[in-house]
Design a protein around this motif. Structure first.
Motif, mmCIF file in Angstrom:
data_model
loop_
_atom_site.group_PDB
_atom_site.id
_atom_site.type_symbol
_atom_site.label_atom_id
_atom_site.label_comp_id
_atom_site.label_asym_id
_atom_site.label_seq_id
_atom_site.Cartn_x
_atom_site.Cartn_y
_atom_site.Cartn_z
ATOM 1 N N ALA A 1 23.652 49.716 35.840
ATOM 2 C CA ALA A 1 24.570 49.819 36.772
ATOM 3 C C ALA A 1 24.353 50.387 38.006
ATOM 4 O O ALA A 1 24.279 49.868 39.247
ATOM 5 C CB ALA A 1 25.960 50.319 36.295
ATOM 6 N N GLU A 2 23.170 51.525 38.034
ATOM 7 C CA GLU A 2 22.767 52.113 39.203
ATOM 8 C C GLU A 2 21.740 51.008 39.818
ATOM 9 O O GLU A 2 21.744 50.959 41.055
ATOM 10 C CB GLU A 2 22.248 53.386 38.800
ATOM 11 N N ARG A 3 20.795 50.718 38.882
ATOM 12 C CA ARG A 3 19.703 49.818 39.238
ATOM 13 C C ARG A 3 20.333 48.734 40.112
ATOM 14 O O ARG A 3 19.732 47.992 40.808
ATOM 15 C CB ARG A 3 18.967 49.617 38.080
ATOM 16 N N SER A 4 21.556 48.139 39.581
ATOM 17 C CA SER A 4 22.074 47.008 40.325
ATOM 18 C C SER A 4 22.863 47.390 41.617
ATOM 19 O O SER A 4 23.574 46.259 41.999
ATOM 20 C CB SER A 4 22.800 46.153 39.083
ATOM 21 N N GLY A 5 22.921 48.434 42.044
ATOM 22 C CA GLY A 5 23.400 48.756 43.181
ATOM 23 C C GLY A 5 24.820 49.485 42.945
ATOM 24 O O GLY A 5 25.486 49.631 44.100
ATOM 25 N N GLY A 6 25.071 50.200 42.047
ATOM 26 C CA GLY A 6 26.154 50.845 41.621
ATOM 27 C C GLY A 6 26.192 52.171 42.174
ATOM 28 O O GLY A 6 24.884 52.529 42.638
ATOM 29 N N ARG A 7 27.161 52.743 42.237
ATOM 30 C CA ARG A 7 27.294 54.224 42.992
ATOM 31 C C ARG A 7 26.508 55.110 42.264
ATOM 32 O O ARG A 7 26.717 54.998 41.038
ATOM 33 C CB ARG A 7 28.466 54.635 42.940
ATOM 34 N N ILE A 8 25.692 55.744 42.754
ATOM 35 C CA ILE A 8 24.806 57.085 42.276
ATOM 36 C C ILE A 8 25.415 58.325 42.843
ATOM 37 O O ILE A 8 25.748 58.412 44.185
ATOM 38 C CB ILE A 8 23.460 57.193 42.710
ATOM 39 N N ASP A 9 25.916 59.214 42.054
ATOM 40 C CA ASP A 9 26.648 60.552 42.239
ATOM 41 C C ASP A 9 25.817 61.125 43.628
ATOM 42 O O ASP A 9 24.816 61.403 43.416
ATOM 43 C CB ASP A 9 26.963 61.249 40.956
ATOM 44 N N GLU A 10 26.569 61.622 44.395
ATOM 45 C CA GLU A 10 26.103 62.361 45.570
ATOM 46 C C GLU A 10 25.442 63.540 45.235
ATOM 47 O O GLU A 10 24.689 64.137 45.940
ATOM 48 C CB GLU A 10 27.335 62.615 46.570
ATOM 49 N N ASN A 11 25.786 64.056 44.025
ATOM 50 C CA ASN A 11 25.223 65.557 43.570
ATOM 51 C C ASN A 11 23.861 65.325 42.929
ATOM 52 O O ASN A 11 23.341 66.411 42.599
ATOM 53 C CB ASN A 11 26.234 66.307 42.831
ATOM 54 N N PRO B 1 28.588 65.211 37.611
ATOM 55 C CA PRO B 1 29.149 65.355 36.419
ATOM 56 C C PRO B 1 28.963 64.807 35.282
ATOM 57 O O PRO B 1 28.873 65.400 34.034
ATOM 58 C CB PRO B 1 30.337 64.594 37.024
ATOM 59 N N ALA B 2 28.064 63.892 35.353
ATOM 60 C CA ALA B 2 27.376 63.364 34.024
ATOM 61 C C ALA B 2 26.385 64.415 33.470
ATOM 62 O O ALA B 2 26.222 64.188 32.132
ATOM 63 C CB ALA B 2 26.603 62.034 34.181
ATOM 64 N N LEU B 3 25.797 65.303 34.174
ATOM 65 C CA LEU B 3 24.827 66.157 33.640
ATOM 66 C C LEU B 3 25.402 67.717 33.435
ATOM 67 O O LEU B 3 24.650 68.641 33.339
ATOM 68 C CB LEU B 3 23.572 66.355 34.477
#
Length: 457
Positions: A123-133, A435-437
C-alpha cells in the motif's frame, strides 16, 4: 541437560531496487517470504548479524529499514521477526526465490502475519500514506546518502576509509553505522525527530569534558547526525571490577557538579528541561495515561500491560510522589545535568579515563535521578553489598553540599521520582514514533510502574 539454542526465523520483505516487485520463495507449496534462521541471541535492533546472514545465505547486499514485528519468547528465544529491507546493487533473484508482483504478493501468502506485513508495504509502495513519524533512516535511499556524507566528512579530516560502511543498529529512536578507517573505526549515530538535539548536546559536552565524551569527528545538527571515533576500551557492563563501577559514578558526579553553573548553556545546546518545577504536572499526566499503562499489545508471548488493579495502585501513589517533589525542592542538592539513561552499557573504561556516550535523553533535572538506571539496567558486581557501595561512591562527591545522612534522605525521596522520570521519557518516545512500531516500547512504561509499586527498586 543443556537448554536448546535459540531459534529465531527472520522473514524478509526484500523489494526490487527499481521495480514494484518483491522476492518470494519458489519452494513447493504456497509462496512465502525469504527467511534466514538464527541460533544466537540478539536484540532485534542490533541488525549487523542479520545483514551479514542475508549476504551470506542469499548473496544480497541489503540493509534494514525497520523491524515490522518481533514475536520471540523471551525465555526460550524461539519465535519470528519480520524485517523490511533495502537491496543495494544488483537485482538478480537468489536461488530458490523469484520476483513476484508487489501488489498481488500479499494475497498469495498463506501466513496471515506475512500477508498483513506485505499488504502494508504494498500500500505504501503504491502511493499510500506513510506515517509522518517514520524516521529518515527507515526510508529507501537514506543509507546511500548518509554513507556518502560519512565518507566525505572522514576524508575531509585526513582519514582514509578502508572498507564498506556497515549498518550496526536500526530501530525507531536511532540508527548507527560504522566506517572502517586506517586510524580506527568511525561511528555515525542519528537520533532523528525523537531526540533531535543529541548531536548538539554531545558536541557541547565534548567541548567542556573532552576526556569524558567520545571523540567528535563531525556533526550535522539539522539532521541530528553525530560522527564519532571508536571509544576503544571495555564497556563497563562487561567488567566485574566494582572499583571501576565506583570510579565511573564518581567521574559522572564530577561532571554534574561542574555543570551546575552552566544550566542556561546546556539548555541552549538542546538539553531537555526536566526540572522539578514542572514535575508535578508531569506526574499527573503520566498517571492519567491509561493507554501507556495498558498497551494494546497483540503479542501472545508477552504479558506486559498493567492490570486494572495495578493501575489503581499506581494512581494511589500520587500523593506520595507529589510530597517527594516538594521534599527534593527544599533539599540541599541543586539541579544540574542528568544523562537521562545512565547505565553501565553507556560507559567505556579506556584505561586512562571513563567515557560516557548516548546522551539522547540529556536534560536538566535533579541529579540523583541518574542512579536508578545505573543500578537497575545491569546488575552491579557484588550483589546487595556492591549496590550499597555504589550508592556511597556516587554520593561522596556531593558531600560538599550536605552531610551524607542528608544526601541519603534526598536519594530516598528521589528514587520513586526517578521512576516517574523514566515513565515520562518513554511516554515521549511512544508519542513520537510511528504507531505501527510502538510495539518496540510497549512494555517499558508498565515495567517502570511495577518498579514504583515495589518501592522504586
Amino acid at each position: 541437560m543443556a537448554a536448546p539454542p535459540p531459534r529465531i526465523t527472520n522473514f524478509l520483505i526484500l523489494p526490487h531496487p527499481r521495480e514494484p516487485r518483491i522476492l518470494l520463495t519458489e519452494d513447493a507449496g504456497p509462496p512465502s517470504l525469504p527467511s534466514v534462521e538464527e541460533t544466537e541471541r540478539r536484540h532485534w535492533a542490533n541488525v549487523a548479524p542479520l545483514v551479514g546472514l542475508v549476504k551470506e545465505r542469499l548473496g544480497l547486499r541489503a540493509t534494514v529499514l525497520r523491524c515490522g514485528r518481533s514475536r520471540v519468547d523471551r525465555g526460550a528465544g524461539v519465535g519470528t521477526r519480520i524485517y523490511v529491507m533495502e537491496i543495494h546493487g544488483g537485482a538478480e533473484a537468489p536461488p530458490g526465490t523469484r520476483w513476484g508482483d508487489g501488489s498481488g504478493a500479499a494475497e498469495s501468502l498463506a501466513d496471515p502475519d506475512l500477508r498483513s506485513a506485505v499488504a502494508a508495504w504494498s500500500a505504501e509502495r503504491s502511493g499510500g500514506r506513510i506515517d509522518e513519524n517514520r524516521q529518515a533512516w527507515a526510508h529507501p535511499g537514506w543509507f546511500a546518502t548518509t554513507s556518502r556524507w560519512m565518507r566525505r566528512e572522514i576524508v575531509a579530516r585526513g582519514m582514509t576509509v578502508t572498507g564498506a560502511i556497515q549498518q550496526v543498529r536500526a530501530w525507531t529512536i536511532s540508527s548507527v553505522l560504522k566506517a572502517p578507517t586506517a586510524s580506527g573505526d568511525v561511528f555515525l549515530k542519528t537520533s532523528g525527530t525523537t531526540f533531535p538535539s543529541e548531536a548538539r548536546v554531545t558536541l557541547a559536552l565534548a567541548r567542556v569534558f573532552p576526556w569524558r565524551l567520545p571523540g567528535i569527528v563531525a556533526v550535522d545538527p539539522a539532521r541530528s547526525q553525530l560522527l564519532m571515533r571508536d571509544l576503544g576500551g571495555t564497556r563497563l557492563d562487561r567488567s566485574a571490577d566494582l572499583g571501576q563501577w565506583k570510579a565511573a559514578l564518581r567521574a559522572y558526579a564530577g561532571m554534574q557538579i561542574q555543570s551546575i553553573g552552566a544550566i542556561d548553556d546546556l539548555l541552549a545546546a538542546g538539553c531537555q528541561n526536566r526540572r522539578l518545577a514542572g514535575l508535578h504536572d508531569r506526574i499527573d499526566a503520566d498517571l492519567a495515561d491509561t493507554a501507556a499503562m495498558m498497551p494494546d499489545d497483540p503479542d501472545p508471548l508477552t504479558a506486559d500491560a498493567l492490570t486494572e488493579e495495578e493501575v489503581d495502585r499506581v494512581r494511589s501513589q500520587a500523593g506520595r510522589l507529589h510530597d517527594a517533589v516538594d521534599t527534593l525542592a527544599r533539599g540541599p542538592v541543586p539541579e544540574t545535568l542528568d544523562h537521562g539513561d545512565l547505565h553501565a552499557g553507556n560507559i567505556v573504561e579506556t584505561g586512562s579515563t571513563m567515557r560516557i556516550f548516548d546522551w539522547s535523553d540529556a536534560c536538566i533535572g535533579h541529579p540523583f535521578f541518574s542512579l536508578l538506571t545505573f543500578l537497575d539496567f545491569h546488575a552491579p558486581p557484588g550483589g546487595a553489598g556492591g549496590r550499597q557501595a555504589l550508592e556511597t561512591a556516587y554520593l561522596e562527591p556531593w558531600t560538599s553540599f550536605a552531610p551524607m545522612p542528608a544526601l541519603r534522605d534526598a536519594l530516598a525521596a528521589a528514587t520513586p521520582l526517578a521512576v516517574m522520570h523514566q515513565v515520562s521519557s518513554y511516554r515521549h518516545i511512544l508519542r513520537t514514533v510511528e504507531p505501527a512500531l510502538r510495539w518496540e516500547w510497549a512494555s517499558v512504561v508498565p515495567y517502570f510502574l511495577r518498579m514504583l509499586l515495589r518501592g522504586g527498586r
